[in-house]
Design a protein around this motif. Structure first.
Motif, short mmCIF file in Angstrom:
data_model
loop_
_atom_site.label_atom_id
_atom_site.label_comp_id
_atom_site.label_asym_id
_atom_site.label_seq_id
_atom_site.Cartn_x
_atom_site.Cartn_y
_atom_site.Cartn_z
N SER A 51 -4.68 10.37 -1.00
CA SER A 51 -4.70 9.57 -2.22
C SER A 51 -3.99 8.26 -1.89
N ASP A 52 -4.68 7.11 -2.12
CA ASP A 52 -4.14 5.80 -1.72
C ASP A 52 -4.20 4.84 -2.88
N LEU A 53 -3.22 3.92 -2.87
CA LEU A 53 -3.16 2.85 -3.87
C LEU A 53 -2.76 1.58 -3.14
N ASN A 54 -3.55 0.47 -3.38
CA ASN A 54 -3.29 -0.80 -2.71
C ASN A 54 -3.24 -1.90 -3.77
N ARG A 55 -2.24 -2.78 -3.59
CA ARG A 55 -2.09 -3.90 -4.53
C ARG A 55 -1.93 -5.17 -3.72
N ALA A 96 -7.71 1.42 -5.58
CA ALA A 96 -7.18 2.79 -5.65
C ALA A 96 -8.23 3.78 -5.18
N THR A 97 -7.73 4.74 -4.41
CA THR A 97 -8.55 5.88 -4.00
C THR A 97 -7.86 7.13 -4.52
N PRO A 98 -8.14 7.55 -5.74
CA PRO A 98 -7.39 8.68 -6.31
C PRO A 98 -7.55 9.96 -5.50
N ARG A 144 -13.37 5.59 -5.25
CA ARG A 144 -12.56 4.39 -5.05
C ARG A 144 -12.77 3.48 -6.26
N SER A 189 0.85 -1.19 0.00
CA SER A 189 0.00 0.00 0.00
C SER A 189 0.89 1.24 0.00
N TYR A 239 -6.09 -4.67 -7.45
CA TYR A 239 -5.76 -3.27 -7.16
C TYR A 239 -6.96 -2.59 -6.52
N SER A 298 -11.50 -0.31 -8.14
CA SER A 298 -10.81 -1.58 -7.93
C SER A 298 -10.71 -2.29 -9.25
#
Length: 794
Positions: free
Chosen positions: A564-568, A582-584, A776, A544, A580, A778
């Motif tokens: 702003s978050d990005l999770n993989r 993502a919360t731009p 959000r 993350s 994935y 995905s």
């Protein structure tokens, strides 16, 4: 004698001036010896004083009571010329003598076992690339202990010293030199910044004072430029750089199992309590280290003070040579004056005869030639002073030899020039027989004795006592006393706390990165299409990354943030997948409690606490002044008592002498004489005790003022007692507006109100508000049940 210095003397002086002006070239050539002699005296004294001050500065740099221990490579053994068996035996003996080198355990042992040692500082010097932003430079990173700064007379201009936790754990902190600050932090505050030293990141917690060291001093003493060093705790140097096999626990140095074969420090500085114990302490330390190192001399013990004293002796010899040269120049100049005056007497016989025919006395002729000699000496002395000052300045700027010109050297040169003119001007006029010549010689004798007395008293006046009055003592106490430094440290702590509070009101930018992986594998349940459950072994990785800007809202007590978050999420193996989340963009608002707002209370309390610390600093300085006045009057009282007892002893001694004479005449009995003698002995005993109490009071005062122990001081009695009248209402108004306790009461009352408000807010129901607005997305690129070979990623 009055006639000798009357109108005739003025006429003789005018005639001598006319004669010198008429023969300018001869007068100048006569004065050349005096010119060069006086110039040499001034230059010699300037060079000698500059050399002495340079030696004193070097002693301050290396420390007067310090012993330096450095590791050295063991000298190779001489080749043996005996048989093969003896060579093998020698090699076997060498193998048995193994030394681990100069280590932290040696430092601990010296401090514990040698009673004359006051402090010790270990150093590890590492060459590292220092990087901050786009700037990079290769500098020395020095692992030290806090005692290093005291032993080397290095203070801090900003920040603080390493604390106990940082020293014990070997944290990544550092103190940079003033030159490092100029190199990397020219336009910003370095405190709290992170710099990269080699492969480690270190946080700057302090900046040292500027320490001016000349290039010649660095070369002579073999010391480095302390301004361009980065200082780290020695535990940090051991654990992060030099040797992780060593650890430090419970203030003791221990070794792990299977350490490297050799580990050495780069330097140990040992401070001895008494300078007279330097040589004996160095011998004890050398023998102790030799035993600890298995009789291997892989270290070198040096005493910098002895090296500096040897250097001082060399420079003293150089000054003696210069003095001899200057003396010879003055002697040659005096002989030149005598020769010219003698030739003048022989050449001017007609002029002398005409003057005597016109009524001049032989004493007038003698005084005329003496005036000419003295005027030549004085003129040569003035020119020599200009030449000496210019020469000293030239030597300082061109030859890079420090010179210090003092008023004493100029006055001494002037007296020498006058004396040379008087002494060597006596002989030529002595060729003229006169009955009054004895009076002239008596006058000259008195003049010469007065000049010699003046020259003798000049050094005594230079070493006179330092007179201190009450105003000077208070001023010195508020600049140099330990109480002043404590007050300054307390004020700085309050300043930093207030800056920390102000920084919390500013927006906070945070970058978060997190990775949790199960690369060794884990067993999970997988539902099959037919309803059966199979257990599958899989490996996962969850990564993350987030970037957020957060701002506290002091009016409501909440916090507003934009993130702003990005999770993989990855699954490896036969059942691979890749997801994935993502919360731009998201806007968040968090309100912990509507009833209680801690930010509002801090905005009211922290400024008052800061103003309270400023007033506390002023009051602390006043207390320092009061303490200085107390020490001053205690020492002054002891000083006055000594004078009273001295007068008492003098009076009693006079009474004893008178009584002894009366006893010899039979006027008084022996018992009465013995009583008076006993009173004299008691008065002397009381004087000795009072003198001891005065010295103790002087030492207390000098210690409080941070003055040298051997400083010779004398206290001056205040001229008058100042009158201080103030009205009651004005005193109350000033106390309300300036006293720290007034603000302290307000702050403590606000803190009590805050505690009550917090207790009421959390004693009943709590209402927390959290709102989030954003988008959000995905993306699952691979199904869970599809094998990795058949996965197509988009």
């Amino acid at each position: 004698m009055q006639q000798l210095w009357g109108t005739r003397n003025s006429n003789n002086l005018r005639i001598a001036l006319d004669s010198l002006v008429a023969n300018r070239l001869r007068s100048f050539l006569t004065a050349l010896g005096i010119i060069f002699g006086v110039g040499a005296v001034i230059a010699m004294l300037a060079i000698g004083r500059g050399a002495k001050e340079e030696i004193m500065n070097q002693m301050k740099l290396v420390g007067v009571n310090n012993i330096v221990i450095k590791p050295v490579t063991e000298k190779k053994e001489e080749e043996e010329k005996e048989g093969t068996e003896e060579k093998k035996a020698g090699q076997q003996e060498k193998k048995q003598k193994f030394s681990k080198g100069l280590s932290l355990a040696d430092a601990h042992s010296i401090l514990k076992m040698v009673p004359t040692v006051e402090a010790i500082s270990a150093e590890m010097i590492l060459e590292q690339d220092i990087i901050y932003k786009s700037k990079s430079k290769k500098l020395k990173t020095v692992g030290v202990e806090p005692s290093f700064f005291a032993l080397n007379n290095i203070g801090l201009s900003e920040g603080r010293m390493f604390n106990a936790e940082q020293l014990a754990k070997g944290d990544g902190v550092c103190i940079i030199g003033a030159g490092v600050k100029r190199k990397f932090f020219l336009s910003e505050d370095p405190i709290g910044k992170d710099i990269k030293c080699g492969q480690q990141w270190l946080r700057v917690v302090g900046v040292t004072d500027e320490k001016l060291i000349s290039s010649a001093t660095k070369e002579n003493l073999g010391i480095r430029d302390y301004n361009m060093d980065v200082y780290i705790p020695i535990q940090t140097a051991v654990l992060r750089y030099r040797n992780p096999a060593f650890r430090i626990s419970e203030n003791r140095w221990e070794r792990d199992d299977n350490p490297p074969p050799v580990h050495q420090l780069d330097q140990l500085i040992v401070k001895v309590r008494d300078p007279e114990q330097l040589t004996e302490s160095a011998g004890i330390i050398s023998r102790m280290l030799k035993r600890r190192h298995s009789e291997v001399e892989d270290f070198e013990v040096t005493i910098p003070e002895q090296l500096l004293k040897q250097q001082q002796k060399t420079k003293d010899v150089f000054n003696i040579v210069l003095s001899a040269i200057a003396g010879i120049s003055l002697l040659v100049g005096g002989i030149g004056i005598m020769n010219i005056m003698l030739a003048s007497v022989l050449e001017r016989t007609k002029e002398i005869g005409i003057r005597m025919a016109l009524g001049a006395q032989k004493s007038d002729i003698v005084m005329q030639f003496l005036f000419e000699a003295v005027l030549i000496s004085l003129c040569g002395g003035f020119i020599g002073i200009l030449l000496g000052v210019s020469g000293a300045y030239f030597v300082d700027k061109v030859a890079d030899i420090k010179t210090i010109i003092s008023a004493i050297s100029i006055l001494l040169s002037f007296v020498l020039a006058s004396s040379v003119g008087l002494i060597f001007g006596i002989s030529p006029p002595g060729k003229l027989p006169t009955r009054t010549q004895s009076n002239v010689y008596a006058m000259l004798k008195n003049t010469i004795l007065a000049a010699i007395s003046a020259v003798t008293l000049i050094p005594a006046a230079a070493q006179a006592q330092q007179t201190l009055d009450l105003k000077n003592v208070i001023s010195m106490a508020q600049r140099n006393s330990p109480s002043y430094y404590r007050a300054q440290s307390r004020a700085l702590n309050s300043l930093y706390a207030y800056r920390y509070f102000r920084s919390g009101q500013m927006p906070q930018l945070a970058l978060n990165f997190n990775n949790s992986s199960s690369l060794l594998g884990e067993t999970v349940e997988v539902m099959q299409p037919d309803g059966k459950i199979e257990y599958v072994r899989r490996k996962t990785s969850n990564t993350s990354l987030g970037l957020g800007l957060r701002q506290n809202v002091p009016w409501t007590g909440g916090s507003f943030s934009v993130r702003s978050d990005l999770n993989r999420f990855d699954v490896f193996g036969d059942m691979s997948s890749q997801n994935y989340l993502a919360t731009p963009f998201s806007i968040n608002y968090n309100q912990p409690s509507i009833v209680y707002n801690p930010f509002r209370w801090d905005r009211m309390i922290q400024p008052i606490a800061y103003d309270e610390s400023k007033r506390q600093y002023v009051e602390d300085l006043e207390v320092v002044g009061l303490d200085g006045a107390s020490y001053f009057f205690a020492a002054l009282t002891a000083q006055v008592q000594v004078r009273i007892y001295e007068q008492n002893v003098a009076n009693t001694d006079t009474l004893y002498k008178i009584s002894k004479g009366r006893f010899d005449l039979g006027k008084i009995a022996e018992n009465e004489l013995l009583q008076i003698e006993l009173s004299l002995l008691n008065a002397r005993n009381t004087l000795e005790q009072s003198t001891l109490q005065r010295e103790m009071a002087y030492q207390e005062l000098k210690r409080f003022l941070n003055m040298p122990k051997d400083a010779d001081i004398q206290l001056a009695m205040p001229d008058a007692v100042p009158q201080f009248d103030v009205a009651l209402d004005k005193a109350v108004a000033e106390a309300s507006g300036n006293r720290q306790s007034v603000l302290e009461f307000r702050r403590r009352r606000l803190e009590a109100d805050r505690s009550v408000a917090e207790a009421k807010a959390y004693s009943g129901y709590e209402f927390n508000l959290q709102a989030q607005l954003g988008q959000r997305n995905s993306d699952e690129s691979c199904a869970v049940l599809i094998p990795a070979a058949k996965c197509s990623r988009t």
